[in-house]
Design a protein around this motif. Structure first.
Motif, PDB file in Angstrom:
ATOM      1  N   SER A 185      33.375  -8.418   0.553  1.00 53.90           N
ATOM      2  CA  SER A 185      33.161  -6.978   0.366  1.00 53.90           C
ATOM      3  C   SER A 185      32.539  -6.327   1.593  1.00 53.90           C
ATOM      4  CB  SER A 185      32.283  -6.725  -0.870  1.00 53.90           C
ATOM      5  OG  SER A 185      31.038  -7.398  -0.743  1.00 53.90           O
ATOM      6  N   MET A 186      31.541  -6.969   2.192  1.00 50.83           N
ATOM      7  CA  MET A 186      30.916  -6.412   3.387  1.00 50.83           C
ATOM      8  C   MET A 186      31.782  -6.648   4.619  1.00 50.83           C
ATOM      9  SD  MET A 186      28.190  -4.744   2.797  1.00 50.83           S
ATOM     10  CE  MET A 186      27.448  -4.700   4.417  1.00 50.83           C
ATOM     11  N   GLY A 187      32.432  -7.806   4.674  1.00 55.94           N
ATOM     12  CA  GLY A 187      33.297  -8.105   5.802  1.00 55.94           C
ATOM     13  C   GLY A 187      34.431  -7.113   5.946  1.00 55.94           C
ATOM     14  N   GLN A 188      35.015  -6.724   4.816  1.00 56.32           N
ATOM     15  CA  GLN A 188      36.102  -5.743   4.863  1.00 56.32           C
ATOM     16  C   GLN A 188      35.629  -4.407   5.422  1.00 56.32           C
ATOM     17  OE1 GLN A 188      38.703  -5.595   1.291  1.00 56.32           O
ATOM     18  NE2 GLN A 188      37.622  -7.424   0.630  1.00 56.32           N
ATOM     19  N   LYS A 189      34.416  -4.021   5.036  1.00 52.42           N
ATOM     20  CA  LYS A 189      33.880  -2.760   5.544  1.00 52.42           C
ATOM     21  C   LYS A 189      33.571  -2.864   7.039  1.00 52.42           C
ATOM     22  CE  LYS A 189      32.151  -1.087   1.123  1.00 52.42           C
ATOM     23  NZ  LYS A 189      33.268  -0.143   0.987  1.00 52.42           N
ATOM     24  N   ALA A 190      33.136  -4.050   7.468  1.00 56.86           N
ATOM     25  CA  ALA A 190      32.875  -4.259   8.894  1.00 56.86           C
ATOM     26  C   ALA A 190      34.171  -4.166   9.696  1.00 56.86           C
ATOM     27  CB  ALA A 190      32.203  -5.606   9.117  1.00 56.86           C
ATOM     28  N   VAL A 191      35.231  -4.781   9.183  1.00 56.78           N
ATOM     29  CA  VAL A 191      36.537  -4.704   9.846  1.00 56.78           C
ATOM     30  C   VAL A 191      36.994  -3.253   9.957  1.00 56.78           C
ATOM     31  CG1 VAL A 191      38.994  -5.222   9.557  1.00 56.78           C
ATOM     32  CG2 VAL A 191      37.308  -7.039   9.259  1.00 56.78           C
ATOM     33  N   ALA A 192      36.865  -2.499   8.876  1.00 58.39           N
ATOM     34  CA  ALA A 192      37.272  -1.088   8.887  1.00 58.39           C
ATOM     35  C   ALA A 192      36.455  -0.282   9.888  1.00 58.39           C
ATOM     36  CB  ALA A 192      37.137  -0.499   7.482  1.00 58.39           C
ATOM     37  N   MET A 193      35.136  -0.550   9.933  1.00 54.53           N
ATOM     38  CA  MET A 193      34.267   0.178  10.857  1.00 54.53           C
ATOM     39  C   MET A 193      34.662  -0.104  12.306  1.00 54.53           C
ATOM     40  SD  MET A 193      31.548  -0.365  13.113  1.00 54.53           S
ATOM     41  CE  MET A 193      30.790  -1.899  12.568  1.00 54.53           C
ATOM     42  N   VAL A 194      34.934  -1.368  12.627  1.00 55.46           N
ATOM     43  CA  VAL A 194      35.330  -1.739  13.989  1.00 55.46           C
ATOM     44  C   VAL A 194      36.643  -1.049  14.357  1.00 55.46           C
ATOM     45  CG1 VAL A 194      36.074  -3.646  15.465  1.00 55.46           C
ATOM     46  CG2 VAL A 194      34.085  -3.932  13.969  1.00 55.46           C
ATOM     47  N   ASN A 195      37.596  -1.072  13.435  1.00 56.33           N
ATOM     48  CA  ASN A 195      38.900  -0.474  13.709  1.00 56.33           C
ATOM     49  C   ASN A 195      38.834   1.041  13.877  1.00 56.33           C
ATOM     50  OD1 ASN A 195      40.457  -2.824  13.762  1.00 56.33           O
ATOM     51  ND2 ASN A 195      40.747  -2.828  11.537  1.00 56.33           N
ATOM     52  N   GLN A 196      37.852   1.657  13.254  1.00 48.11           N
ATOM     53  CA  GLN A 196      37.730   3.115  13.315  1.00 48.11           C
ATOM     54  C   GLN A 196      36.922   3.604  14.512  1.00 48.11           C
ATOM     55  OE1 GLN A 196      36.056   4.027   9.471  1.00 48.11           O
ATOM     56  NE2 GLN A 196      37.881   3.313   8.383  1.00 48.11           N
ATOM     57  N   VAL A 253      25.094  -1.275  11.363  1.00 48.03           N
ATOM     58  CA  VAL A 253      25.831  -2.291  12.123  1.00 48.03           C
ATOM     59  C   VAL A 253      26.352  -1.692  13.428  1.00 48.03           C
ATOM     60  CG1 VAL A 253      27.826  -3.828  12.132  1.00 48.03           C
ATOM     61  CG2 VAL A 253      26.474  -3.565  10.045  1.00 48.03           C
ATOM     62  N   GLN A 254      26.904  -0.495  13.337  1.00 44.76           N
ATOM     63  CA  GLN A 254      27.422   0.189  14.526  1.00 44.76           C
ATOM     64  C   GLN A 254      26.311   0.425  15.538  1.00 44.76           C
ATOM     65  OE1 GLN A 254      30.504   3.382  14.113  1.00 44.76           O
ATOM     66  NE2 GLN A 254      28.850   4.676  14.858  1.00 44.76           N
ATOM     67  N   LEU A 255      25.164   0.874  15.059  1.00 47.54           N
ATOM     68  CA  LEU A 255      24.011   1.088  15.926  1.00 47.54           C
ATOM     69  C   LEU A 255      23.576  -0.218  16.578  1.00 47.54           C
ATOM     70  CD1 LEU A 255      21.583   2.853  16.904  1.00 47.54           C
ATOM     71  CD2 LEU A 255      20.420   2.198  14.792  1.00 47.54           C
ATOM     72  N   ALA A 256      23.546  -1.300  15.786  1.00 46.08           N
ATOM     73  CA  ALA A 256      23.098  -2.593  16.287  1.00 46.08           C
ATOM     74  C   ALA A 256      24.028  -3.139  17.366  1.00 46.08           C
ATOM     75  CB  ALA A 256      22.996  -3.590  15.129  1.00 46.08           C
ATOM     76  N   ILE A 257      25.335  -3.015  17.168  1.00 49.58           N
ATOM     77  CA  ILE A 257      26.296  -3.519  18.151  1.00 49.58           C
ATOM     78  C   ILE A 257      26.047  -2.883  19.518  1.00 49.58           C
ATOM     79  CG2 ILE A 257      28.719  -3.482  18.840  1.00 49.58           C
ATOM     80  CD1 ILE A 257      29.435  -3.779  15.857  1.00 49.58           C
ATOM     81  N   LYS A 258      25.922  -1.580  19.539  1.00 44.88           N
ATOM     82  CA  LYS A 258      25.738  -0.874  20.816  1.00 44.88           C
ATOM     83  C   LYS A 258      24.397  -1.229  21.445  1.00 44.88           C
ATOM     84  CE  LYS A 258      28.812   2.993  19.760  1.00 44.88           C
ATOM     85  NZ  LYS A 258      28.967   4.445  19.597  1.00 44.88           N
ATOM     86  N   GLU A 259      23.392  -1.439  20.599  1.00 42.27           N
ATOM     87  CA  GLU A 259      22.053  -1.732  21.119  1.00 42.27           C
ATOM     88  C   GLU A 259      21.957  -3.141  21.694  1.00 42.27           C
ATOM     89  OE1 GLU A 259      18.270  -0.967  22.322  1.00 42.27           O
ATOM     90  OE2 GLU A 259      19.667   0.486  21.433  1.00 42.27           O
ATOM     91  N   VAL A 260      22.516  -4.141  21.005  1.00 44.08           N
ATOM     92  CA  VAL A 260      22.359  -5.520  21.490  1.00 44.08           C
ATOM     93  C   VAL A 260      23.145  -5.770  22.769  1.00 44.08           C
ATOM     94  CG1 VAL A 260      21.919  -6.399  19.161  1.00 44.08           C
ATOM     95  CG2 VAL A 260      24.244  -6.504  20.092  1.00 44.08           C
ATOM     96  N   MET A 261      24.146  -4.950  23.037  1.00 45.22           N
ATOM     97  CA  MET A 261      24.872  -5.088  24.295  1.00 45.22           C
ATOM     98  C   MET A 261      23.981  -4.762  25.495  1.00 45.22           C
ATOM     99  SD  MET A 261      27.912  -6.221  23.711  1.00 45.22           S
ATOM    100  CE  MET A 261      28.661  -5.926  25.316  1.00 45.22           C
TER     101      MET A 261
END
Length: 258
Positions: free
Chosen positions: A12-23, A237-245
Motif C-alpha cells: 500500500s505504501m510502496g504503490q504510493k511511493a512509486v506514484a509519487m516518484v513518477n509524478q 518522503v519527497q522532502l527527505a529525498i531532496k534533503e538526503v542528496m
C-alpha cells in the motif's frame, strides 16, 4: 534527475511511493524490489517497460541514487544494509528496526559519507506532533502515549510512538516515576519505555493516529495527530529525498530535517 529504487513497491505504501516518484519531474523510477513476487515483468505491475523489477536482493546491479523502503520489519535491516553497501542513499519508512540495528546502519552510512534517513513517520503532522511533545516534556514529569493503527500493522509499538518516547526521554534525562504498588495482571498499563507508558491499538477503520498525554499537578496537555490518507506521507518522503542528496550522514527522524 534523481534515480530511485522502491522496495516493497506493490504494498500500500510502496504503490504510493512509486506514484509519487513518477509524478515528480526531478525523480526517475529506475527499479523496484520485492522478494515475494512471481513475475519480474514490469508490465504486470503497470510499470513502464524499462523499469527493472527484482525479487532477489543480490541481483540488483542498477545505477540508483535513492533506495525508498516500505517493505516489512523482518526485511528492512538487510535491505538498508544492502543499499548502503551499494552507495545508494536509503530513505527508510519501514518500522521495526531496533536501536542496535539503527546504530549499526548509521555507522555504516556515515563511514561512507552517505546521506540517508530512517524515519518512523513521514507524515508532516506526526513529525510536528513529536516536536511539540518534546517541547512539552520540558515542563511535565509524566506522559503516556496512545497510538492507533490499522489491523494489519505488524509491529507494536509503532516506530512513531517509540520515537516519541525517545524524544521525551532525551529531554527529561531520567526515568518517569512509577507507582510501585500498582497491580496490573492483564498488562493493561501498556508497554514501558523509561517509565513512559505506550498503548498500542490495532483496529479496522484507522490508518495512523497518535496522542501524547502529559499530566502534572492541576493540569494536563494532550498533543494529537491523525492520518486519514497514506498519500500524506509522500510529502515527507519527497522532502527527505531532496534533503538526503545534500547530506553525508544518515539522519534518524524526519524531525531532524524539518
Amino acid at each position: 534527475m534523481i534515480k530511485v529504487i522502491v522496495s516493497g513497491f506493490n504494498g500500500s505504501m510502496g504503490q504510493k511511493a512509486v506514484a509519487m516518484v513518477n509524478q515528480n519531474k526531478d525523480f526517475q523510477l529506475v527499479g523496484v524490489f520485492n522478494p515475494i513476487i512471481d513475475s519480474v515483468d514490469p508490465l504486470d505491475y503497470g510499470l513502464e517497460p524499462d523499469i527493472k523489477v527484482y525479487k532477489d536482493l543480490s541481483k540488483i546491479d542498477i545505477d540508483a541514487d535513492i533506495w525508498i523502503d516500505f517493505s516489512i520489519p523482518s526485511a528492512v535491516f538487510d535491505n538498508t544494509k544492502f543499499a548502503i553497501s551499494k552507495g545508494i542513499r536509503p530513505v527508510i519508512g519501514t518500522s521495526g528496526l531496533s536501536e542496535e540495528q539503527t546504530t549499526e546502519l548509521k555507522l555504516l552510512a556515515d563511514a561512507k559519507s552517505l546521506g540517508g534517513i530512517i524515519a518512523s513517520n513521514f507524515g508532516i503532522s506526526a513529525v510536528l506532533m513529536m516536536k511539540f511533545a518534546q517541547t512539552a516534556a520540558k515542563y511535565f514529569d509524566q506522559a503516556e502515549i496512545v497510538e492507533t493503527h490499522h489491523e494489519d500493522k505488524l509491529d507494536a509499538p509503532s516506530g512513531t510512538a517509540l520515537n516519541t518516547a525517545r524524544l521525551i526521554h532525551e529531554v527529561q534525562q531520567k526515568d518517569e516515576p512509577i507507582n510501585p504498588n500498582e497491580s496490573d495482571p492483564l498488562g493493561t498499563r501498556g508497554g514501558d519505555y523509561h517509565g513512559i507508558k505506550i498503548h498500542a491499538i490495532r483496529l479496522p477503520g484507522f490508518i495512523a493516529d497518535e496522542e501524547v498525554i502529559f499530566g502534572s499537578d492541576g493540569e494536563s496537555l494532550t498533543v494529537k495527530q491523525s492520518t486519514t490518507d497514506r498519500a500524506s506521507f509522500m510529502k515527507g518522503v519527497q522532502l527527505a529525498i531532496k534533503e538526503v542528496m545534500k547530506r553525508d550522514k544518515l539522519v534518524i527522524g524526519l524531525e531532524k530535517i524539518i
